[in-house]
Design a protein around this motif. Structure first.
Motif, PDB file in Angstrom:
ATOM      1  N   THR A 504       8.800 -13.128  16.611  1.00  0.00           N
ATOM      2  CA  THR A 504       9.487 -11.831  16.492  1.00  0.00           C
ATOM      3  C   THR A 504       9.390 -11.302  15.066  1.00  0.00           C
ATOM      4  O   THR A 504       9.082 -10.126  14.834  1.00  0.00           O
ATOM      5  N   GLU A 505       9.618 -12.220  14.097  1.00  0.00           N
ATOM      6  CA  GLU A 505       9.531 -11.806  12.692  1.00  0.00           C
ATOM      7  C   GLU A 505       8.102 -11.384  12.333  1.00  0.00           C
ATOM      8  O   GLU A 505       7.884 -10.366  11.661  1.00  0.00           O
ATOM      9  N   ASN A 506       7.117 -12.188  12.820  1.00  0.00           N
ATOM     10  CA  ASN A 506       5.719 -11.875  12.509  1.00  0.00           C
ATOM     11  C   ASN A 506       5.275 -10.569  13.161  1.00  0.00           C
ATOM     12  O   ASN A 506       4.487  -9.807  12.581  1.00  0.00           O
ATOM     13  N   THR A 507       5.764 -10.344  14.389  1.00  0.00           N
ATOM     14  CA  THR A 507       5.396  -9.099  15.072  1.00  0.00           C
ATOM     15  C   THR A 507       5.905  -7.892  14.299  1.00  0.00           C
ATOM     16  O   THR A 507       5.194  -6.886  14.140  1.00  0.00           O
ATOM     17  N   GLU A 508       7.132  -7.994  13.821  1.00  0.00           N
ATOM     18  CA  GLU A 508       7.690  -6.883  13.041  1.00  0.00           C
ATOM     19  C   GLU A 508       6.882  -6.656  11.755  1.00  0.00           C
ATOM     20  O   GLU A 508       6.577  -5.515  11.391  1.00  0.00           O
ATOM     21  N   LYS A 509       6.517  -7.787  11.082  1.00  0.00           N
ATOM     22  CA  LYS A 509       5.703  -7.656   9.870  1.00  0.00           C
ATOM     23  C   LYS A 509       4.326  -7.097  10.208  1.00  0.00           C
ATOM     24  O   LYS A 509       3.776  -6.258   9.485  1.00  0.00           O
ATOM     25  N   ARG A 510       3.768  -7.583  11.340  1.00  0.00           N
ATOM     26  CA  ARG A 510       2.438  -7.130  11.761  1.00  0.00           C
ATOM     27  C   ARG A 510       2.445  -5.635  12.051  1.00  0.00           C
ATOM     28  O   ARG A 510       1.514  -4.907  11.688  1.00  0.00           O
ATOM     29  N   ILE A 511       3.520  -5.161  12.680  1.00  0.00           N
ATOM     30  CA  ILE A 511       3.623  -3.727  12.994  1.00  0.00           C
ATOM     31  C   ILE A 511       3.646  -2.905  11.712  1.00  0.00           C
ATOM     32  O   ILE A 511       2.973  -1.866  11.610  1.00  0.00           O
ATOM     33  N   GLU A 512       4.394  -3.387  10.713  1.00  0.00           N
ATOM     34  CA  GLU A 512       4.461  -2.656   9.446  1.00  0.00           C
ATOM     35  C   GLU A 512       3.092  -2.612   8.754  1.00  0.00           C
ATOM     36  O   GLU A 512       2.665  -1.583   8.224  1.00  0.00           O
ATOM     37  N   LEU A 513       2.398  -3.782   8.787  1.00  0.00           N
ATOM     38  CA  LEU A 513       1.068  -3.834   8.170  1.00  0.00           C
ATOM     39  C   LEU A 513       0.076  -2.944   8.907  1.00  0.00           C
ATOM     40  O   LEU A 513      -0.752  -2.261   8.287  1.00  0.00           O
ATOM     41  N   LEU A 514       0.163  -2.940  10.252  1.00  0.00           N
ATOM     42  CA  LEU A 514      -0.748  -2.109  11.044  1.00  0.00           C
ATOM     43  C   LEU A 514      -0.503  -0.628  10.788  1.00  0.00           C
ATOM     44  O   LEU A 514      -1.444   0.174  10.721  1.00  0.00           O
ATOM     45  N   LYS A 515       0.767  -0.264  10.658  1.00  0.00           N
ATOM     46  CA  LYS A 515       1.075   1.140  10.365  1.00  0.00           C
ATOM     47  C   LYS A 515       0.445   1.557   9.035  1.00  0.00           C
ATOM     48  O   LYS A 515      -0.121   2.652   8.916  1.00  0.00           O
ATOM     49  N   GLU A 516       0.531   0.662   8.029  1.00  0.00           N
ATOM     50  CA  GLU A 516      -0.063   0.962   6.733  1.00  0.00           C
ATOM     51  C   GLU A 516      -1.588   1.040   6.830  1.00  0.00           C
ATOM     52  O   GLU A 516      -2.231   1.912   6.236  1.00  0.00           O
ATOM     53  N   SER A 517      -2.175   0.098   7.610  1.00  0.00           N
ATOM     54  CA  SER A 517      -3.630   0.094   7.788  1.00  0.00           C
ATOM     55  C   SER A 517      -4.109   1.347   8.502  1.00  0.00           C
ATOM     56  O   SER A 517      -5.152   1.914   8.162  1.00  0.00           O
ATOM     57  N   VAL A 518      -3.338   1.779   9.533  1.00  0.00           N
ATOM     58  CA  VAL A 518      -3.698   3.004  10.259  1.00  0.00           C
ATOM     59  C   VAL A 518      -3.686   4.194   9.311  1.00  0.00           C
ATOM     60  O   VAL A 518      -4.589   5.051   9.334  1.00  0.00           O
ATOM     61  N   LYS A 519      -2.680   4.243   8.457  1.00  0.00           N
ATOM     62  CA  LYS A 519      -2.578   5.344   7.498  1.00  0.00           C
ATOM     63  C   LYS A 519      -3.778   5.342   6.543  1.00  0.00           C
ATOM     64  O   LYS A 519      -4.393   6.388   6.287  1.00  0.00           O
ATOM     65  N   GLU A 520      -4.120   4.153   6.012  1.00  0.00           N
ATOM     66  CA  GLU A 520      -5.243   4.048   5.082  1.00  0.00           C
ATOM     67  C   GLU A 520      -6.561   4.377   5.775  1.00  0.00           C
ATOM     68  O   GLU A 520      -7.420   5.063   5.212  1.00  0.00           O
TER      69      GLU A 520
END
Length: 651
Positions: A504-520
């Motif tokens: 659950t913790e990793n998924t939340e972190k992964r979502i945040e990282l993916l959002k940043e990657s999508v933006k970049e």
């Protein structure tokens, strides 16, 4: 804009071409006027004149090829052995006449061609090739002269490579892309991006990169959507269930630990007995190993002794064989000597028995001898007999001595052979004794000592007692195994609980990282799209500027430097329109020739020069249609004239 800086217009008129032994022209001299027509059938020398002009002016033929095969040939196609090949061009440059002579000297050695040497004369003075090149370059570079004097040079370049033809037009027009970008600062980065490359190639690369970046953006969005949906579906029910199962497992472990404590007393005794059994077995095994080792050592000693005796037997037998062979050889010598001795004894007996009578005849005349002569002969014969007997006696004595010596050697060899044979016999008898001892040792079994018997009894008692306690141990093992299994289950449950929390913790972190990657990634794609748009804008603006600059110099014809593709992209090209009609599609041959004349005139105007314009294949163009372009025109026309005909055209 970007016109070349020209101090003044350079005007060149071709006044005369003189040829000696040049290709098919043995001795030709032709004068040229403002408008000159060169007429005649094929292979009468029309193209030879044009090639000679460009050979001198540019170092190449009219079609841009290297000036090879300039030597005249005979009717069989063989080169004529001429020593010099001359082509002389007389020019009027800005009103001043100059003569340029190019002479190729063919060197021969003993009638065999060995190479060429080219020399130059400028206005009657012998000069180096570099001086001639500098003089001609003062008019224009040789490639500019070729491009501005003969349309086939430009169209050949266009057919081979549109990019090369565009580059030539840019060079001739003086268009400077770098300067254009400096004056239009928004295109400076695009200029650096396309430096040394084709705009289409850069555009393809950018679109390929854009496709790859958009693909990566789509992949990241799909992954982000998956992770978000997975997080949304998760709840606490699985975690609560695992915590409940964990508590049950802990209770089972406590129960099994209590049971195990009650079994520990029996297990301690059983453990002691197992250790005792193992120790007794080791001691018994040590006694057995000791006996086996002693027996094996004796066996190995006997084996070694037998091997040593076998080696002695082989060695002694070899010596017996050696002495027997030597004895046989000596025996053969004795037999040979005895045979010779018998022959000599027989010869001695025969000679000793010889007797001579009283009748002798002369062997020469056949006359019989008298008594005195007979006595003389008999005395001589008896003397010879005595000498022969003495000689045979000496030989017999020598043979008797040799036979005695060889017989002594034979007896020695026999004696030595018998001595070694006795040794072989003794060794074989010794070996038989060792074999009997070996067989006896092999048959001896294990001997149980008192110590061994005591150990055997203690081992039996310990095994019987441990066997009775085995059931308790088996139960203890089962309890221990169940405890181990419960602990494994407990570890698994704890891992699953941690995994759920961690996931659950990793998924939340992964979502945040993916959002940043999508933006970049979206920004990367947007940057490339912006560069593509700028590149297309740059191509449109650059080509428009180039078209304006070039087309301002042309009459009736227009060059189009870019066009839009079906996909909406801008493609750099080079098309020639004549009054709105494409040069390659829609124009008849005569109109094409007119277009070529105006093309060459425009190219010359761009470079501030007036050069003779050579136009070939003009059969389909009427003379009255040839325009006045304010510079020298040289028209080549195939006619039925048997010989080369050069004339001044009217108008």
């Amino acid at each position: 804009m970007y016109k070349k800086d020209v101090e003044r217009l350079t005007e060149v008129l071709l006044k005369k071409i003189s040829l000696k032994n040049y290709m098919g022209a043995e001795n030709v001299e032709v004068d040229f006027s403002e408008k000159t027509e060169i007429r005649g059938k094929n292979r009468c020398g029309k193209t030879t004149l044009m090639n000679a002009y460009f050979d001198v002016m540019t170092g190449k033929f009219a079609n841009g090829a290297a000036p090879t095969n300039i030597c005249p040939v005979d009717k069989n196609g063989e080169e004529k052995p001429v020593k010099e090949i001359e082509r002389t061009v007389t020019l009027e440059i800005n009103g001043i006449e100059h003569e340029i002579r190019k002479v190729t000297k063919r060197k021969y050695r003993k009638g065999v061609f060995v190479g060429n040497e080219t020399v130059y004369m400028l206005d009657g003075v012998s000069v180096k090739s570099a001086e001639v090149n500098d003089f001609l370059a003062s008019i224009a570079p040789p490639e500019t002269v070729a491009m501005c004097s003969n349309a086939s040079v430009f169209f050949s370049a266009l057919k081979k490579s549109t990019a090369d033809a565009r580059k030539a037009i840019e060079g001739l027009s003086g268009f400077d892309v770098e300067r254009f970008c400096k004056e239009n600062a928004e295109y400076q980065s695009i200029y650096e991006l396309t430096a040394g490359k084709k705009t289409e190639d850069v555009l393809k690369q950018l679109k390929k990169r854009l496709s790859a970046e958009n693909g990566e953006l789509d992949r990241l969005n799909v992954e982000l959507d998956y992770e978000q949906r997975r997080l949304d579906r998760s709840d606490d029910s699985d975690l609560q269930k695992l915590e409940s199962e964990k508590a049950i497992i802990i209770g089972n472990i406590d129960s099994m630990e209590n049971l195990k404590e009650t079994l520990n007393i029996s297990i301690d005794r059983y453990t002691y007995l197992v250790g005792l059994v193992d120790d007794l077995k080791k001691k018994i095994s040590a006694i057995e190993d000791k006996q086996k080792k002693a027996k094996n050592e004796k066996i190995e000693t006997l084996k070694k002794s037998i091997v040593d005796i076998d080696a002695d037997i082989d060695n002694f037998s070899g010596k017996v064989t050696k002495y027997n062979e030597s004895a046989e050889k000596v025996f053969g010598k004795i037999s040979s000597l005895k045979s010779k001795f018998t022959v000599l004894k027989d010869s001695h007996s025969i000679v000793d028995g010889l007797r001579y009578g009283d009748d002798y005849v002369c062997p020469k005349c056949g006359r019989g001898f008298n008594s005195e002569e007979i006595e003389v002969v008999k005395e001589k014969l008896y003397k010879e007999k005595e000498d022969t007997l003495c000689e045979l006696k000496d030989k017999v004595d020598i043979l008797e001595s040799a036979i005695k010596a060889e017989t002594d050697t034979y007896l020695y060899f026999n004696k030595k052979s018998n001595e070694w044979a006795e040794k072989v016999f003794d060794k074989r008898e010794t070996r038989k004794s060792l074999e009997i001892e070996f067989e006896k040792l092999i048959s001896i079994g294990f001997e149980k000592t008192e110590e061994y018997k005591t150990l055997e009894k203690r081992l039996k008692d310990a095994e019987e007692e441990s066997s009775k306690l085995f059931e308790s141990t088996d139960l203890w093992r089962q309890v221990t195994e169940r405890i181990s299994n419960y602990k494994a289950d407990l570890s698994q449950k704890e891992s699953e609980i941690k995994a759920i929390i961690r996931d659950t913790e990793n998924t939340e972190k992964r979502i945040e990282l993916l959002k940043e990657s999508v933006k970049e990634q979206a920004q990367k794609a947007a940057d490339i799209e912006r560069r593509i748009d700028m590149l297309q804008d740059f191509s449109i603006a650059k080509n428009a500027a180039l078209e304006n600059m070039v087309n301002s110099r042309f009459e009736f014809i227009k060059l189009k430097m870019s066009e839009e593709t079906l996909s909406g992209d801008i493609k750099e090209t080079l098309r020639i329109n004549v009054n709105g009609v494409d040069y390659f599609n829609g124009l008849n041959h005569g109109d094409r020739i007119l277009a070529e004349i105006f093309l060459l005139k425009g190219l010359q105007d761009m470079n501030g020069i007036k050069l003779p314009i050579w136009i070939d294949d003009t059969e389909s163009l009427d003379e009255n249609r040839i325009p006045d372009v304010k510079r020298q025109l040289i028209v080549i026309r195939r006619t039925d004239d048997e010989v080369l005909n050069v004339r001044e055209m009217e108008g």
